[in-house]
Design a protein around this motif. Structure first.
Motif, PDB file in Angstrom:
ATOM      1  N   GLU A 164     -34.912 -28.664  -9.607  1.00 14.26           N
ATOM      2  CA  GLU A 164     -36.062 -28.260  -8.598  1.00 14.26           C
ATOM      3  C   GLU A 164     -36.059 -29.148  -7.234  1.00 14.26           C
ATOM      4  O   GLU A 164     -36.285 -28.013  -6.174  1.00 14.26           O
ATOM      5  N   ARG A 168     -35.917 -26.738  -3.525  1.00 10.37           N
ATOM      6  CA  ARG A 168     -37.190 -26.810  -2.989  1.00 10.37           C
ATOM      7  C   ARG A 168     -35.877 -26.915  -1.408  1.00 10.37           C
ATOM      8  O   ARG A 168     -36.543 -26.975  -0.616  1.00 10.37           O
ATOM      9  N   TRP A 171     -35.813 -23.127  -0.350  1.00  8.60           N
ATOM     10  CA  TRP A 171     -36.732 -23.030   0.376  1.00  8.60           C
ATOM     11  C   TRP A 171     -37.470 -22.964   1.093  1.00  8.60           C
ATOM     12  O   TRP A 171     -37.181 -21.886   1.974  1.00  8.60           O
ATOM     13  N   HIS A 172     -37.016 -24.501   2.002  1.00  5.49           N
ATOM     14  CA  HIS A 172     -37.329 -24.487   3.595  1.00  5.49           C
ATOM     15  C   HIS A 172     -35.953 -24.295   4.175  1.00  5.49           C
ATOM     16  O   HIS A 172     -36.470 -25.091   5.622  1.00  5.49           O
ATOM     17  N   THR A 221     -40.268 -32.328  -0.206  1.00  8.59           N
ATOM     18  CA  THR A 221     -41.420 -31.021   0.058  1.00  8.59           C
ATOM     19  C   THR A 221     -41.802 -29.855   0.011  1.00  8.59           C
ATOM     20  O   THR A 221     -41.066 -29.415  -0.477  1.00  8.59           O
ATOM     21  N   ASP A 222     -42.925 -29.905  -1.150  1.00  3.97           N
ATOM     22  CA  ASP A 222     -43.551 -29.018  -2.407  1.00  3.97           C
ATOM     23  C   ASP A 222     -43.867 -27.314  -1.691  1.00  3.97           C
ATOM     24  O   ASP A 222     -43.804 -28.240  -0.270  1.00  3.97           O
ATOM     25  N   TYR A 223     -43.779 -26.136  -2.029  1.00  2.00           N
ATOM     26  CA  TYR A 223     -43.848 -24.864  -1.320  1.00  2.00           C
ATOM     27  C   TYR A 223     -44.742 -24.003  -2.721  1.00  2.00           C
ATOM     28  O   TYR A 223     -45.057 -24.579  -4.128  1.00  2.00           O
TER      29      TYR A 223
END
Length: 256
Positions: A164, A168, A171-172, A221-223
């Motif tokens: 994870e 993340r 993703w960012h 940071t979650d998404y």
């Protein structure tokens, strides 16, 4: 792929097991028409709101030609330029496989395209998202190196049971990152570049947070993978994003 689900257990397969023929000849006239509609609509929507390297990649890879791109023809341009190549897959691949593909400079592309009734949203990203959103940036030498590096980081993180963290980061940066270019705020991520609804939202909405990008913040940071994002991370520049990610070691990723 990572923007849809997080795989926590590695599967005993190699990434080659997921590759299938694109079967370009199986795309119908309406499939090609849907690609053309999506392409023209998205190019018009983006204008200059996306980083210059993305627009350069569209031109370099001749993605503006009518119809769904043939992966063989695309690879004939992309591979000599940055040593990346595209392969067809039937749908989602587990995260361990996806990171292994990135580490090998291979990008998986769905061998299907959405229907007209799904122009604005579909749960499983299709070849338009994959090809229009991701591939132009892989024609940029520095970004291409960063994408491979994220693949290697992802392999290490999954091996340590912390996939994870890499998800993340991916993703960012690669999927939903923003970056400054001169005085302008621009789209960097493929998820934004290929989204009709979220492209402008990410740049203009007053309902979201826009926080400075750092690898530490990205990893923490979650998404959301099924809705517009509540926050976006903004880099000082595309070059700054690349430099910071490239400086990240697997050891540091696992201890941030």
């Amino acid at each position: 792929m990572l923007h849809r689900a997080i795989a926590t257990v590695a599967e005993p397969h190699s990434w080659q097991d997921y590759v299938v023929p694109q079967q370009w000849e199986a795309f119908t006239a309406d499939d090609h028409a849907v690609w053309d509609l999506l392409f023209v609509r998205q190019v018009d929507l983006l204008g200059t709101r996306v980083v210059t390297s993305f627009l350069d990649g569209i031109d370099l890879l001749r993605l503006s030609r009518p119809g769904v791109p043939d992966l063989g023809e695309l690879n004939a341009i992309l591979t000599p330029r940055t040593a990346w190549r595209t392969v067809a897959v039937t749908g989602l691949v587990p995260d361990d496989i996806f990171f292994a593909m990135l580490a090998a400079r291979v990008f998986p592309v769905g061998n299907f395209i959405r229907k007209r009734a799904e122009l604005d949203y579909l749960e499983e990203p299709d070849c338009f998202h994959d090809l229009f959103g991701h591939i132009p940036m892989l024609a940029d030498h520095d970004f291409a190196g960063m994408a491979e590096h994220i693949g290697r980081l992802g392999e290490a993180a999954i091996a340590a049971g912390q996939g994870e963290r890499a998800a993340r980061l991916y993703w960012h940066s690669v999927e939903f990152g923003l970056a400054c270019e001169g005085e302008a705020l621009k789209i960097l991520g493929a998820g934004l570049a290929s989204s009709f609804g979220e492209a402008h939202f990410s740049l203009e909405s007053e309902a979201v947070e826009r926080l400075p990008f750092s690898v530490e913040r990205a990893v923490a940071t979650d998404y959301k993978h099924d809705a517009f994002q509540p926050r976006y991370l903004v880099s000082r520049s595309l070059e700054a994003t690349i430099a910071e990610v490239m400086a990240l070691t697997p050891e540091r990723l696992l201890t941030i």
